[in-house]
Design an enzyme around this catalytic site. Sequence first.
Site, PDB file in Angstrom:
ATOM      1  N   THR A  14       0.700  -1.101   0.018  1.00 35.63           N
ATOM      2  CA  THR A  14       0.117   0.011  -0.211  1.00 35.63           C
ATOM      3  C   THR A  14       0.769   1.209   0.020  1.00 35.63           C
ATOM      4  O   THR A  14       0.152   2.564   0.141  1.00 35.63           O
ATOM      5  CB  THR A  14      -0.732   0.090   1.310  1.00 35.63           C
ATOM      6  OG1 THR A  14      -0.156  -0.120   2.337  1.00 35.63           O
ATOM      7  CG2 THR A  14      -2.072  -1.023   1.227  1.00 35.63           C
ATOM      8  N   ALA A 255       6.002   5.263  10.145  1.00 34.37           N
ATOM      9  CA  ALA A 255       4.856   4.921   9.468  1.00 34.37           C
ATOM     10  C   ALA A 255       5.355   5.420   7.869  1.00 34.37           C
ATOM     11  O   ALA A 255       6.184   5.985   7.659  1.00 34.37           O
ATOM     12  CB  ALA A 255       3.791   5.722   9.893  1.00 34.37           C
ATOM     13  N   LYS A 256       4.180   4.939   7.156  1.00 32.81           N
ATOM     14  CA  LYS A 256       4.266   5.270   5.742  1.00 32.81           C
ATOM     15  C   LYS A 256       4.625   6.853   5.534  1.00 32.81           C
ATOM     16  O   LYS A 256       5.129   7.146   4.450  1.00 32.81           O
ATOM     17  CB  LYS A 256       3.478   4.607   4.793  1.00 32.81           C
ATOM     18  CG  LYS A 256       3.443   3.156   4.633  1.00 32.81           C
ATOM     19  CD  LYS A 256       2.884   2.383   3.741  1.00 32.81           C
ATOM     20  CE  LYS A 256       3.224   0.983   3.909  1.00 32.81           C
ATOM     21  NZ  LYS A 256       2.201  -0.236   3.919  1.00 32.81           N
ATOM     22  N   ARG A 257       4.171   7.563   6.341  1.00 37.24           N
ATOM     23  CA  ARG A 257       4.366   9.078   6.233  1.00 37.24           C
ATOM     24  C   ARG A 257       5.843   9.446   6.563  1.00 37.24           C
ATOM     25  O   ARG A 257       6.228  10.689   6.121  1.00 37.24           O
ATOM     26  CB  ARG A 257       3.696   9.783   7.281  1.00 37.24           C
ATOM     27  CG  ARG A 257       3.671   9.775   8.528  1.00 37.24           C
ATOM     28  CD  ARG A 257       2.443  10.174   9.365  1.00 37.24           C
ATOM     29  NE  ARG A 257       2.557   9.467  10.531  1.00 37.24           N
ATOM     30  CZ  ARG A 257       3.312   9.379  11.727  1.00 37.24           C
ATOM     31  NH1 ARG A 257       4.072  10.526  11.699  1.00 37.24           N
ATOM     32  NH2 ARG A 257       3.235   8.705  12.621  1.00 37.24           N
TER      33      ARG A 257
END
Length: 288
Positions: A14, A255-257
């Site tokens: 994702t 996190a992906k951020r």
Amino acid sequence: MASGYRGRIAPTPTGYLHLGHARTFWIAMERAKEAGGKLIYREEDLDPQRCKNEYADAAMEDLKWFGCRWEEGPDVGGPHTPYRQSERSRQFLNAWEKLKDAGAIYPCDKSRKDVANAARAPHAEDNDAEPIYPEAWRPPAGTGQDAREPGASNWRFRVPNEREILFDDGRLGPCEFECLRDFGDFLVWRKDGVPAYELAVVVDDAAMDITEVVRGEDLLISTARQLLIYEALGLKPPAFYHTPLMVDTEGQRLAKRHRSLSLRELQEAGHKPEALRQSEDWWSGLDD
Ligand code: GLU
């Protein structure tokens, strides 16, 4: 001597993988190597809205760049093919049927928002904790048992009322969770026709003969839930080893951020995997 150890890494495509993913997967690889066993790569691409081929390709490329190697997977094949969850619907449907026939699950028309509004939070201090599904909303025993297919409903696992789940984690030692205190009835199937993570992962870990699951400790409660699914399906659970989560300089979990810590950007910025594995970021949160 060949060992029976089978570990796995299971990225969800994702977004781009970051250093935290790489560290967990690296630990999984090291444990498989130390045990003289095999590592399996499984792509957890079940959610058609959120998963993208571009990220799936990137995950594999980035992990290879980082130095991860596996013996079975979508790119190399193996005895448990296919290694992409989106191609394994038959297996998930079989498990849904078994759970339904056993009366372990029921259809549910409440949305995530309904549950969030009505439920008490299990741990007020933990914003990530999933709210507990109200017991009052449970349908009578046997509801849904005559269904022939999941249809357009969510399905939830009926968690036992009074039950402690105990397991010995390879890193953390004895772990204990209480049903309906730490977690409530949880999703096993989504109304858009996709099996939920908890179900898919159990079905695949069992089908792929995984002997030890290595993953981040944010999934400890999932392990407790998954042990109930193993039991309901009559399957032997693997051993578990939960890794500490990587934190940034402010102590926030990655996190992906955190784009700057994506493997892709680290590579583009000229970092070398060996050096990253010596860095402070690598060691953050590792307590053993
Ligand atoms: N696909 C899951 C994730 O990326 C893997 C969880 C697991 O290892 O069970 O978080």
